[in-house]
Scaffold this motif. Structure first.
Motif, mmCIF file in Angstrom:
data_model
loop_
_atom_site.group_PDB
_atom_site.id
_atom_site.type_symbol
_atom_site.label_atom_id
_atom_site.label_comp_id
_atom_site.label_asym_id
_atom_site.label_seq_id
_atom_site.Cartn_x
_atom_site.Cartn_y
_atom_site.Cartn_z
ATOM 1 N N PHE A 199 11.470 -2.900 2.367
ATOM 2 C CA PHE A 199 10.635 -3.486 1.320
ATOM 3 C C PHE A 199 10.641 -2.616 0.059
ATOM 4 N N GLY A 200 10.809 -3.266 -1.082
ATOM 5 C CA GLY A 200 10.690 -2.602 -2.373
ATOM 6 C C GLY A 200 9.749 -3.394 -3.266
ATOM 7 N N ILE A 201 9.075 -2.706 -4.183
ATOM 8 C CA ILE A 201 8.137 -3.360 -5.099
ATOM 9 C C ILE A 201 8.598 -3.144 -6.534
ATOM 10 N N CYS A 202 8.774 -4.246 -7.265
ATOM 11 C CA CYS A 202 9.105 -4.197 -8.687
ATOM 12 C C CYS A 202 7.810 -4.271 -9.490
ATOM 13 N N ILE A 203 7.594 -3.268 -10.328
ATOM 14 C CA ILE A 203 6.377 -3.204 -11.138
ATOM 15 C C ILE A 203 6.781 -3.333 -12.601
ATOM 16 N N PRO A 204 6.384 -4.418 -13.269
ATOM 17 C CA PRO A 204 6.798 -4.645 -14.655
ATOM 18 C C PRO A 204 6.224 -3.596 -15.590
ATOM 19 N N PRO A 205 6.652 -3.600 -16.860
ATOM 20 C CA PRO A 205 6.344 -2.498 -17.777
ATOM 21 C C PRO A 205 4.892 -2.044 -17.763
ATOM 22 N N LEU A 206 4.708 -0.727 -17.538
ATOM 23 C CA LEU A 206 3.378 -0.114 -17.607
ATOM 24 C C LEU A 206 3.101 0.235 -19.062
ATOM 25 N N PHE A 207 2.186 -0.498 -19.666
ATOM 26 C CA PHE A 207 1.931 -0.268 -21.087
ATOM 27 C C PHE A 207 0.512 0.228 -21.342
ATOM 28 N N ASN A 208 -0.316 0.273 -20.310
ATOM 29 C CA ASN A 208 -1.660 0.823 -20.460
ATOM 30 C C ASN A 208 -1.736 2.177 -19.771
#
Length: 442
Positions: A199-208
């Motif tokens: 299992f892998g998790i894609c985390i979209p752009p962290l902008f905060n």
């Protein structure tokens, strides 16, 4: 005679009603493709749209034809350039972020673009081998989550010429325009044999500026659930402790960091920091690194309701044709104030009684997907794949965020839910404390 006719008519009506109910139940449990309905990421903007219907020039999202070309090569031919993560300008208002080798249907190069939606220049992939050049025209496919912004994402595809198929995977591809512009891009690739985890998790752009304590909890809870690797797209400088934690998890080979900097003149004219483009880069970059990918934010968790881990849940739900699992979203309100004496995630105990499928997040077999939506699976690579809308008694998406009235009547009734505390709190506290000690936190 009249009574017999009335009885026959009643039986006929009952049969029709039963068939209708059966079809409705089946369509709500298993479906091929769900359309994007609502965007939780932008609470002040709700958009209902089906790109394929509203834009006749965009191909409809039926599944692709099924071919079988599986390269066993572990290397590429040609000279590779120094790796970088940036938006390469091809033309005015047209950028390419990444290029991938994809042989799931036939040998292709997939290009992930950021461009003005109305700009579709003629582009050609050029492959150079033994002083010869081979050219292939690119085809455009618009991503479904551009939401009528000026700029958005496309998946471009160009076929690798047959004369080169015996060589396997090209290290680079040259993208050329009719105006004579040329840019050489590295081709990313991986093989099934290189898979490092399940299992892998894609985390979209962290902008905060996300608090490092919450980030540690996010990583450690998901590791308990079964996650092996986290693919994080980061956009800016973060506070000191969060940077320290990111580097720690990177050293431990738990986190992979992908720099994400949009062109300055475009950043405010693309949907939600280029979220959909990052999702597709993550999908194509890591589809052979893990067996399953999950696309979610840092305040979301896919929680099995009765079982303990994702692998246990999939053993119960999976079959050969289900290639995506989507989880109904339930919002959690904070019941107690967060203090350093407890875990942030354990302060959320008030759950909405009702959930919503419109805000689902999905777990997918990573090499079976052509296009991902934010809250749905848009298009499979094969026409035999199915989506399972997981029943809430088997699993739910826990969203730790205040439920707002725009989400309908789901916000008005809440119930106490202590599944997280009852099943995971002991191990979570132990793991979080170990990370704190390893990094010198109090």
């Amino acid at each position: 005679m009249f009574r017999w006719k009335c009885l026959s008519l009643k039986l006929y009506i009952i049969v029709i009603i039963c068939l209708y109910i059966a079809i409705w139940i089946f369509s709500n449990i298993v479906g091929r493709v769900r359309k994007p309905l609502i965007d939780v990421e932008s609470p002040d903007e709700v958009i209902f749209r089906d790109v394929a219907e509203s834009q006749p020039n965009v191909p409809k999202r039926e599944a692709l034809d099924d071919y079988s070309h599986h390269s066993q090569l572990s290397d590429c031919w040609g000279e590779r350039q120094e790796e970088n993560y940036k938006f390469t300008r091809i033309l005015s208002d047209f950028y390419i972020f990444s290029a991938f080798y994809d042989n799931r249907t036939k040998p292709l190069i997939r290009l992930i673009s950021l461009n003005r939606i109305t700009v579709h220049p003629k582009l050609y992939c050029v492959f150079r081998y033994n002083d010869n050049s081979y050219e292939s025209k690119t085809d455009y496919y618009e991503m479904c989550e551009n939401h009528r912004r000026t700029f958005g994402g496309h998946i471009l595809s160009c076929t690798i010429p047959r004369e080169l198929n015996h060589l396997g995977i090209p290290c680079t591809v040259e993208l050329t325009t009719l105006e004579g512009n040329r840019e050489r891009l590295n081709v990313q690739f991986s093989q099934n044999s290189n898979r490092k985890g399940k299992f892998g998790i894609c985390i979209p752009p962290l902008f905060n500026d996300f608090q490092y304590v919450k980030f540690i909890e996010f990583i450690e809870l998901n590791r308990i659930l079964g996650a092996n690797t986290f693919y994080i797209y980061f956009t800016e400088t973060y506070e000191e402790n969060l940077v320290k934690i990111l580097k720690y998890y990177k050293r431990e080979n738990i986190v992979k960091l992908i720099p994400w900097k949009l062109p300055e003149d475009i950043s405010n004219r693309v949907w939600y920091h280029g979220q959909s483009i990052a999702i597709h880069d993550c999908l194509y970059r890591f589809m052979f690194s893990v067996e399953y990918l999950i696309f979610q934010d840092l305040d979301e968790f896919i929680i099995p309701t009765q079982l303990h881990k994702w692998s246990h849940l999939l053993e119960k739900l999976d079959n050969n044709h289900i290639d995506g699992f989507c989880f109904e979203c339930f919002y959690f309100q904070q019941k107690a104030a967060y203090t350093t004496d407890t875990l942030w995630s354990l302060t959320f105990k008030q759950r909405t009684v009702k959930g919503t499928r419109q805000l689902s997040k999905c777990l997918v077999k990573s090499d079976r997907i052509f296009e991902m939506g934010i809250h749905h699976i848009s298009k499979f690579i094969k026409n035999t794949s199915l989506v399972l809308n997981v029943h809430k008694n088997d699993g739910r998406l826990f969203h730790f965020r205040k439920c707002k009235g725009m989400f309908g009547d789901i916000c008005y009734r809440n119930v106490e839910d202590t599944i997280l505390e009852d099943k995971y709190s002991v191990k979570m506290i132990e793991n979080v404390n170990l990370v704190f000690e390893a990094n010198g936190f109090q």
